[in-house]
Design a protein around this motif. Structure first.
Motif, PDB file in Angstrom:
ATOM      1  N   GLU A 163      12.503 -59.884  13.029  1.00  0.00           N
ATOM      2  CA  GLU A 163      12.158 -60.665  14.221  1.00  0.00           C
ATOM      3  C   GLU A 163      10.826 -61.390  14.048  1.00  0.00           C
ATOM      4  O   GLU A 163      10.664 -62.515  14.517  1.00  0.00           O
ATOM      5  CB  GLU A 163      12.106 -59.770  15.459  1.00  0.00           C
ATOM      6  N   GLU A 164       9.891 -60.752  13.377  1.00  0.00           N
ATOM      7  CA  GLU A 164       8.591 -61.380  13.132  1.00  0.00           C
ATOM      8  C   GLU A 164       8.731 -62.631  12.264  1.00  0.00           C
ATOM      9  O   GLU A 164       7.899 -63.532  12.331  1.00  0.00           O
ATOM     10  CB  GLU A 164       7.631 -60.392  12.468  1.00  0.00           C
ATOM     11  N   ALA A 165       9.779 -62.707  11.445  1.00  0.00           N
ATOM     12  CA  ALA A 165       9.971 -63.847  10.545  1.00  0.00           C
ATOM     13  C   ALA A 165      10.594 -65.051  11.264  1.00  0.00           C
ATOM     14  O   ALA A 165      10.565 -66.163  10.732  1.00  0.00           O
ATOM     15  CB  ALA A 165      10.850 -63.442   9.367  1.00  0.00           C
ATOM     16  N   PHE A 166      11.148 -64.840  12.443  1.00  0.00           N
ATOM     17  CA  PHE A 166      11.794 -65.941  13.157  1.00  0.00           C
ATOM     18  C   PHE A 166      10.760 -66.859  13.806  1.00  0.00           C
ATOM     19  O   PHE A 166       9.593 -66.527  13.917  1.00  0.00           O
ATOM     20  CB  PHE A 166      12.776 -65.409  14.200  1.00  0.00           C
ATOM     21  N   ASN A 167      11.248 -68.006  14.260  1.00  0.00           N
ATOM     22  CA  ASN A 167      10.342 -69.035  14.781  1.00  0.00           C
ATOM     23  C   ASN A 167       9.862 -68.743  16.208  1.00  0.00           C
ATOM     24  O   ASN A 167      10.292 -67.798  16.855  1.00  0.00           O
ATOM     25  CB  ASN A 167      11.006 -70.420  14.697  1.00  0.00           C
ATOM     26  N   LYS A 168       8.975 -69.607  16.660  1.00  0.00           N
ATOM     27  CA  LYS A 168       8.363 -69.469  17.977  1.00  0.00           C
ATOM     28  C   LYS A 168       9.414 -69.468  19.090  1.00  0.00           C
ATOM     29  O   LYS A 168       9.288 -68.714  20.056  1.00  0.00           O
ATOM     30  CB  LYS A 168       7.379 -70.616  18.188  1.00  0.00           C
ATOM     31  N   GLY A 169      10.429 -70.304  18.956  1.00  0.00           N
ATOM     32  CA  GLY A 169      11.468 -70.373  19.986  1.00  0.00           C
ATOM     33  C   GLY A 169      12.186 -69.046  20.146  1.00  0.00           C
ATOM     34  O   GLY A 169      12.370 -68.553  21.265  1.00  0.00           O
ATOM     35  N   TYR A 170      12.576 -68.448  19.018  1.00  0.00           N
ATOM     36  CA  TYR A 170      13.233 -67.134  19.072  1.00  0.00           C
ATOM     37  C   TYR A 170      12.302 -66.120  19.727  1.00  0.00           C
ATOM     38  O   TYR A 170      12.699 -65.378  20.629  1.00  0.00           O
ATOM     39  CB  TYR A 170      13.624 -66.658  17.669  1.00  0.00           C
ATOM     40  N   LYS A 171      11.051 -66.087  19.249  1.00  0.00           N
ATOM     41  CA  LYS A 171      10.100 -65.103  19.759  1.00  0.00           C
ATOM     42  C   LYS A 171       9.858 -65.277  21.254  1.00  0.00           C
ATOM     43  O   LYS A 171       9.786 -64.299  21.999  1.00  0.00           O
ATOM     44  CB  LYS A 171       8.786 -65.186  18.984  1.00  0.00           C
ATOM     45  N   TYR A 172       9.758 -66.532  21.693  1.00  0.00           N
ATOM     46  CA  TYR A 172       9.549 -66.789  23.119  1.00  0.00           C
ATOM     47  C   TYR A 172      10.714 -66.226  23.938  1.00  0.00           C
ATOM     48  O   TYR A 172      10.514 -65.515  24.927  1.00  0.00           O
ATOM     49  CB  TYR A 172       9.396 -68.290  23.380  1.00  0.00           C
ATOM     50  N   PHE A 173      11.949 -66.553  23.523  1.00  0.00           N
ATOM     51  CA  PHE A 173      13.109 -66.085  24.271  1.00  0.00           C
ATOM     52  C   PHE A 173      13.279 -64.573  24.166  1.00  0.00           C
ATOM     53  O   PHE A 173      13.727 -63.927  25.110  1.00  0.00           O
ATOM     54  CB  PHE A 173      14.373 -66.816  23.821  1.00  0.00           C
ATOM     55  N   ARG A 174      12.876 -64.004  23.048  1.00  0.00           N
ATOM     56  CA  ARG A 174      12.946 -62.544  22.880  1.00  0.00           C
ATOM     57  C   ARG A 174      11.928 -61.853  23.787  1.00  0.00           C
ATOM     58  O   ARG A 174      12.252 -60.909  24.497  1.00  0.00           O
ATOM     59  CB  ARG A 174      12.700 -62.204  21.410  1.00  0.00           C
ATOM     60  N   VAL A 175      10.693 -62.336  23.805  1.00  0.00           N
ATOM     61  CA  VAL A 175       9.634 -61.748  24.624  1.00  0.00           C
ATOM     62  C   VAL A 175       9.952 -61.924  26.112  1.00  0.00           C
ATOM     63  O   VAL A 175       9.692 -61.036  26.918  1.00  0.00           O
ATOM     64  CB  VAL A 175       8.255 -62.353  24.259  1.00  0.00           C
ATOM     65  N   SER A 176      10.560 -63.056  26.471  1.00  0.00           N
ATOM     66  CA  SER A 176      10.887 -63.305  27.879  1.00  0.00           C
ATOM     67  C   SER A 176      12.147 -62.564  28.328  1.00  0.00           C
ATOM     68  O   SER A 176      12.494 -62.606  29.508  1.00  0.00           O
ATOM     69  CB  SER A 176      11.050 -64.811  28.116  1.00  0.00           C
ATOM     70  N   GLY A 177      12.833 -61.909  27.387  1.00  0.00           N
ATOM     71  CA  GLY A 177      14.017 -61.136  27.748  1.00  0.00           C
ATOM     72  C   GLY A 177      15.317 -61.919  27.753  1.00  0.00           C
ATOM     73  O   GLY A 177      16.358 -61.396  28.131  1.00  0.00           O
ATOM     74  N   ARG A 178      15.276 -63.165  27.338  1.00  0.00           N
ATOM     75  CA  ARG A 178      16.504 -63.975  27.303  1.00  0.00           C
ATOM     76  C   ARG A 178      17.344 -63.694  26.061  1.00  0.00           C
ATOM     77  O   ARG A 178      18.508 -64.065  26.012  1.00  0.00           O
ATOM     78  CB  ARG A 178      16.170 -65.452  27.370  1.00  0.00           C
ATOM     79  N   ILE A 179      16.734 -63.085  25.053  1.00  0.00           N
ATOM     80  CA  ILE A 179      17.432 -62.618  23.861  1.00  0.00           C
ATOM     81  C   ILE A 179      17.131 -61.135  23.736  1.00  0.00           C
ATOM     82  O   ILE A 179      15.987 -60.712  23.876  1.00  0.00           O
ATOM     83  CB  ILE A 179      16.958 -63.350  22.579  1.00  0.00           C
ATOM     84  N   GLY A 180      18.165 -60.351  23.476  1.00  0.00           N
ATOM     85  CA  GLY A 180      17.979 -58.910  23.311  1.00  0.00           C
ATOM     86  C   GLY A 180      17.451 -58.565  21.933  1.00  0.00           C
ATOM     87  O   GLY A 180      17.378 -59.414  21.038  1.00  0.00           O
ATOM     88  N   PRO A 181      17.091 -57.296  21.744  1.00  0.00           N
ATOM     89  CA  PRO A 181      16.553 -56.840  20.455  1.00  0.00           C
ATOM     90  C   PRO A 181      17.531 -57.083  19.307  1.00  0.00           C
ATOM     91  O   PRO A 181      18.737 -56.899  19.461  1.00  0.00           O
ATOM     92  CB  PRO A 181      16.342 -55.345  20.658  1.00  0.00           C
ATOM     93  N   LEU A 182      16.992 -57.489  18.184  1.00  0.00           N
ATOM     94  CA  LEU A 182      17.790 -57.685  16.987  1.00  0.00           C
ATOM     95  C   LEU A 182      18.407 -56.351  16.578  1.00  0.00           C
ATOM     96  O   LEU A 182      17.776 -55.298  16.713  1.00  0.00           O
ATOM     97  CB  LEU A 182      16.904 -58.214  15.856  1.00  0.00           C
ATOM     98  N   GLU A 183      19.628 -56.410  16.093  1.00  0.00           N
ATOM     99  CA  GLU A 183      20.351 -55.208  15.679  1.00  0.00           C
ATOM    100  C   GLU A 183      20.729 -55.315  14.207  1.00  0.00           C
ATOM    101  O   GLU A 183      21.238 -56.350  13.771  1.00  0.00           O
ATOM    102  CB  GLU A 183      21.614 -55.051  16.518  1.00  0.00           C
ATOM    103  N   ILE A 184      20.475 -54.258  13.460  1.00  0.00           N
ATOM    104  CA  ILE A 184      20.974 -54.151  12.085  1.00  0.00           C
ATOM    105  C   ILE A 184      22.141 -53.185  12.102  1.00  0.00           C
ATOM    106  O   ILE A 184      22.028 -52.079  12.651  1.00  0.00           O
ATOM    107  CB  ILE A 184      19.888 -53.635  11.112  1.00  0.00           C
ATOM    108  N   ARG A 185      23.238 -53.613  11.516  1.00  0.00           N
ATOM    109  CA  ARG A 185      24.378 -52.721  11.305  1.00  0.00           C
ATOM    110  C   ARG A 185      24.537 -52.555   9.799  1.00  0.00           C
ATOM    111  O   ARG A 185      24.883 -53.509   9.093  1.00  0.00           O
ATOM    112  CB  ARG A 185      25.654 -53.292  11.926  1.00  0.00           C
ATOM    113  N   ALA A 186      24.251 -51.355   9.325  1.00  0.00           N
ATOM    114  CA  ALA A 186      24.440 -51.051   7.912  1.00  0.00           C
ATOM    115  C   ALA A 186      25.930 -50.820   7.689  1.00  0.00           C
ATOM    116  O   ALA A 186      26.570 -50.096   8.456  1.00  0.00           O
ATOM    117  CB  ALA A 186      23.636 -49.819   7.524  1.00  0.00           C
ATOM    118  N   VAL A 187      26.467 -51.474   6.665  1.00  0.00           N
ATOM    119  CA  VAL A 187      27.899 -51.355   6.373  1.00  0.00           C
ATOM    120  C   VAL A 187      28.097 -50.606   5.055  1.00  0.00           C
ATOM    121  O   VAL A 187      27.205 -50.563   4.205  1.00  0.00           O
ATOM    122  CB  VAL A 187      28.598 -52.735   6.341  1.00  0.00           C
ATOM    123  N   SER A 188      29.273 -50.041   4.887  1.00  0.00           N
ATOM    124  CA  SER A 188      29.558 -49.223   3.714  1.00  0.00           C
ATOM    125  C   SER A 188      29.620 -50.066   2.442  1.00  0.00           C
ATOM    126  O   SER A 188      29.844 -51.287   2.484  1.00  0.00           O
ATOM    127  CB  SER A 188      30.864 -48.448   3.908  1.00  0.00           C
TER     128      SER A 188
END
Length: 152
Positions: A69-94
């Motif tokens: 998330e820290e690597a994403f741009n200002k727009g992503y971070k703004y929407f993430r901090v404002s709650g318009r985008i939820g937390p990033l999810e990692i799904r580890a696959v087999s």
């Protein structure tokens, strides 16, 4: 909200972190989950370990989410901090998931020599395949740093 270049940079950051734990990112793809509210990015990672090492604990994979998330741009971070985008999810696959993805594409007519892993997945049957291979799921536990002075 983010580019393939930004996604690649984010995965590279997670890769560097995971190397410290003897873990190698074999491949990855992403999906924008808009079924949940708010929507969020899902990153599918196929991870392998050095001999004798196990997969890292949830705390390490949650930290990977934050690093990404820290690597994403200002727009992503703004929407993430404002709650318009939820937390990033990692799904580890087999192990072998991305080979199965390629085999599926080839069985549908794709040339094996021309096949590239899609970096963003939308097709339901591909998501079904990926989700059937998930061995663990982890969410970012903190919002990325954001300030109005950051570049877009």
């Amino acid at each position: 909200m983010t580019t393939e270049e930004a996604l690649q940079k984010a995965v590279q950051g997670a890769t560097e972190l995971l190397k410290r734990y003897g873990v190698i990112v074999q491949d990855y793809t992403s999906h924008v989950d808009v079924v949940t509210t708010p929507g969020h990015y899902v990153i599918y990672l196929e991870l392998t370990t050095r001999e004798g090492w196990g997969l890292p604990g949830a705390d390490v994979l949650e930290k990977c989410c934050f690093v990404m998330e820290e690597a994403f741009n200002k727009g992503y971070k703004y929407f993430r901090v404002s709650g318009r985008i939820g937390p990033l999810e990692i799904r580890a696959v087999s192990d072998g998931t991305f080979k199965k993805l390629m085999d599926y594409a080839v069985s549908g007519g794709a040339a094996v020599t021309q096949y590239k892993v899609p970096r963003c997945v939308k097709l339901p049957h591909i998501l079904e395949l990926l989700n059937s291979q998930v061995i663990s799921a982890h969410f970012s536990q903190a919002c990325p740093h954001w300030s109005p002075q950051q570049s877009w």
